[in-house]
Design a protein around this motif. Sequence first.
Motif, PDB file in Angstrom:
ATOM      1  N   ALA A  71     -17.275  -3.588 -11.595  1.00  0.00           N
ATOM      2  CA  ALA A  71     -15.956  -2.981 -11.440  1.00  0.00           C
ATOM      3  C   ALA A  71     -15.661  -2.026 -12.594  1.00  0.00           C
ATOM      4  N   ARG A  72     -16.070  -2.398 -13.800  1.00  0.00           N
ATOM      5  CA  ARG A  72     -15.849  -1.539 -14.963  1.00  0.00           C
ATOM      6  C   ARG A  72     -16.608  -0.222 -14.812  1.00  0.00           C
ATOM      7  N   GLU A  73     -17.817  -0.287 -14.253  1.00  0.00           N
ATOM      8  CA  GLU A  73     -18.600   0.926 -14.025  1.00  0.00           C
ATOM      9  C   GLU A  73     -17.893   1.842 -13.019  1.00  0.00           C
ATOM     10  N   LEU A  74     -17.360   1.239 -11.942  1.00  0.00           N
ATOM     11  CA  LEU A  74     -16.662   2.032 -10.935  1.00  0.00           C
ATOM     12  C   LEU A  74     -15.412   2.693 -11.519  1.00  0.00           C
ATOM     13  N   ILE A  75     -14.667   1.946 -12.329  1.00  0.00           N
ATOM     14  CA  ILE A  75     -13.452   2.497 -12.931  1.00  0.00           C
ATOM     15  C   ILE A  75     -13.797   3.620 -13.909  1.00  0.00           C
ATOM     16  N   ALA A  76     -14.859   3.418 -14.692  1.00  0.00           N
ATOM     17  CA  ALA A  76     -15.268   4.449 -15.651  1.00  0.00           C
ATOM     18  C   ALA A  76     -15.659   5.740 -14.945  1.00  0.00           C
ATOM     19  N   ASP A  99      -8.476   9.028 -15.483  1.00  0.00           N
ATOM     20  CA  ASP A  99      -8.794   8.494 -16.815  1.00  0.00           C
ATOM     21  C   ASP A  99      -8.144   7.120 -16.955  1.00  0.00           C
ATOM     22  N   ALA A 100      -8.954   6.063 -16.984  1.00  0.00           N
ATOM     23  CA  ALA A 100      -8.429   4.698 -17.005  1.00  0.00           C
ATOM     24  C   ALA A 100      -9.174   3.859 -18.033  1.00  0.00           C
ATOM     25  N   PRO A 101      -8.812   3.983 -19.314  1.00  0.00           N
ATOM     26  CA  PRO A 101      -9.428   3.134 -20.339  1.00  0.00           C
ATOM     27  C   PRO A 101      -9.194   1.660 -20.027  1.00  0.00           C
ATOM     28  N   MET A 102     -10.119   0.826 -20.500  1.00  0.00           N
ATOM     29  CA  MET A 102     -10.049  -0.607 -20.222  1.00  0.00           C
ATOM     30  C   MET A 102     -10.234  -1.407 -21.499  1.00  0.00           C
ATOM     31  N   GLY A 103      -9.717  -2.634 -21.492  1.00  0.00           N
ATOM     32  CA  GLY A 103      -9.977  -3.562 -22.573  1.00  0.00           C
ATOM     33  C   GLY A 103     -11.363  -4.163 -22.415  1.00  0.00           C
ATOM     34  N   ALA A 127      -1.330   5.524 -12.957  1.00  0.00           N
ATOM     35  CA  ALA A 127      -2.164   6.579 -12.351  1.00  0.00           C
ATOM     36  C   ALA A 127      -3.361   5.971 -11.636  1.00  0.00           C
ATOM     37  N   PHE A 128      -3.960   4.951 -12.239  1.00  0.00           N
ATOM     38  CA  PHE A 128      -5.113   4.308 -11.613  1.00  0.00           C
ATOM     39  C   PHE A 128      -4.713   3.612 -10.316  1.00  0.00           C
ATOM     40  N   THR A 146      -2.110   4.187  -8.396  1.00  0.00           N
ATOM     41  CA  THR A 146      -1.714   5.180  -7.395  1.00  0.00           C
ATOM     42  C   THR A 146      -2.936   5.809  -6.746  1.00  0.00           C
ATOM     43  N   TRP A 147      -3.940   6.165  -7.569  1.00  0.00           N
ATOM     44  CA  TRP A 147      -5.171   6.733  -7.009  1.00  0.00           C
ATOM     45  C   TRP A 147      -5.879   5.732  -6.107  1.00  0.00           C
ATOM     46  N   LEU A 148      -5.914   4.469  -6.499  1.00  0.00           N
ATOM     47  CA  LEU A 148      -6.660   3.464  -5.747  1.00  0.00           C
ATOM     48  C   LEU A 148      -6.101   3.277  -4.337  1.00  0.00           C
ATOM     49  N   TYR A 149      -4.777   3.404  -4.193  1.00  0.00           N
ATOM     50  CA  TYR A 149      -4.157   3.197  -2.880  1.00  0.00           C
ATOM     51  C   TYR A 149      -3.734   4.488  -2.202  1.00  0.00           C
ATOM     52  N   GLU A 150      -4.099   5.610  -2.780  1.00  0.00           N
ATOM     53  CA  GLU A 150      -3.765   6.909  -2.196  1.00  0.00           C
ATOM     54  C   GLU A 150      -4.455   7.084  -0.845  1.00  0.00           C
ATOM     55  N   ASP A 151      -3.679   7.477   0.162  1.00  0.00           N
ATOM     56  CA  ASP A 151      -4.207   7.767   1.510  1.00  0.00           C
ATOM     57  C   ASP A 151      -4.812   6.546   2.202  1.00  0.00           C
ATOM     58  N   CYS A 152      -4.539   5.330   1.720  1.00  0.00           N
ATOM     59  CA  CYS A 152      -5.153   4.155   2.352  1.00  0.00           C
ATOM     60  C   CYS A 152      -4.629   3.933   3.770  1.00  0.00           C
ATOM     61  N   GLU A 153      -3.426   4.442   4.077  1.00  0.00           N
ATOM     62  CA  GLU A 153      -2.880   4.305   5.431  1.00  0.00           C
ATOM     63  C   GLU A 153      -3.784   4.968   6.467  1.00  0.00           C
ATOM     64  N   GLU A 154      -4.501   6.000   6.050  1.00  0.00           N
ATOM     65  CA  GLU A 154      -5.338   6.741   6.994  1.00  0.00           C
ATOM     66  C   GLU A 154      -6.488   5.895   7.529  1.00  0.00           C
ATOM     67  N   THR A 155      -6.982   4.969   6.716  1.00  0.00           N
ATOM     68  CA  THR A 155      -8.109   4.131   7.132  1.00  0.00           C
ATOM     69  C   THR A 155      -7.700   2.710   7.486  1.00  0.00           C
ATOM     70  N   GLY A 156      -6.554   2.251   6.973  1.00  0.00           N
ATOM     71  CA  GLY A 156      -6.145   0.869   7.195  1.00  0.00           C
ATOM     72  C   GLY A 156      -6.880  -0.132   6.329  1.00  0.00           C
ATOM     73  N   LEU A 157      -7.676   0.359   5.359  1.00  0.00           N
ATOM     74  CA  LEU A 157      -8.512  -0.515   4.535  1.00  0.00           C
ATOM     75  C   LEU A 157      -7.774  -0.900   3.253  1.00  0.00           C
ATOM     76  N   PHE A 158      -6.786  -1.775   3.407  1.00  0.00           N
ATOM     77  CA  PHE A 158      -6.016  -2.211   2.246  1.00  0.00           C
ATOM     78  C   PHE A 158      -5.197  -3.437   2.636  1.00  0.00           C
ATOM     79  N   ALA A 159      -4.755  -4.162   1.619  1.00  0.00           N
ATOM     80  CA  ALA A 159      -3.868  -5.303   1.815  1.00  0.00           C
ATOM     81  C   ALA A 159      -2.428  -4.835   1.626  1.00  0.00           C
ATOM     82  N   PRO A 160      -1.614  -4.805   2.665  1.00  0.00           N
ATOM     83  CA  PRO A 160      -0.240  -4.314   2.533  1.00  0.00           C
ATOM     84  C   PRO A 160       0.561  -5.044   1.453  1.00  0.00           C
TER      85      PRO A 160
END
Length: 232
Positions: free
Chosen positions: A162-167, A172-176, A197-198, A200-214
Amino acid sequence: MSDAESATDIEVPSDPLAGHAASAYFWGHVAGSGDVSDDGIEVVTNDEASAQVLAAVAGGDLEHDTTTRDYAHDTSITRTEEEYTLSIDSEDGDDAGLLGRSGALGLPVDGRGNYRFGAFSSYDRELLRGLLEGCGTICFKSSSGTVGISFVHDDADPLEFARELIADCPVDAPMGDLSETSSGGYWFGVDDDAAPAFGTWLYEDCEETGLFAPSRRRKLERSLEQAAAYDE
């Protein structure tokens, strides 16, 4: 139409191992809160609509229960939540096996239980969203007026991935650092300044695919609103 009803109206691949947004979301969930063996796959979520999506992608049987468990960061605190378990069994005596494979090694999992996600490299956001919903938390921190996003897992390997994906994500999403929890697992958090920002980006446009937990997206939206009000 309810979230659970609309969740099944999504585009799914004919093969749940194919490079596709839906399969990436599914395997992110499996890595975050699931288990894979020669006997089958089991994945757990506390969002009914998300559970319906996972079942639409890979089939299987859904069971609903209510559970009480220790909070990962502090075992002196417990929480009660809805739990949906998707079980996909290997078909004994059937050449198709598990998801059309002869065993777990035909899935994106190696002999040590590590996940191989190369087929889903074009769908990192869906993969990461599945991971967050499988083993992540979103909260409003009243002490600082900020949004917190963290990932918690018994195994460090999915968190390192997950850290690799976020990086590599476009935000820009620094992590502990990866740290141990009081329950013996591991966790890390996205820096509070970067969490809005992270998220918002992660759930941006998710309605288009339905691939998210409401319910998880609503938690993010409420937390962002609380943080905005705190700054006023």
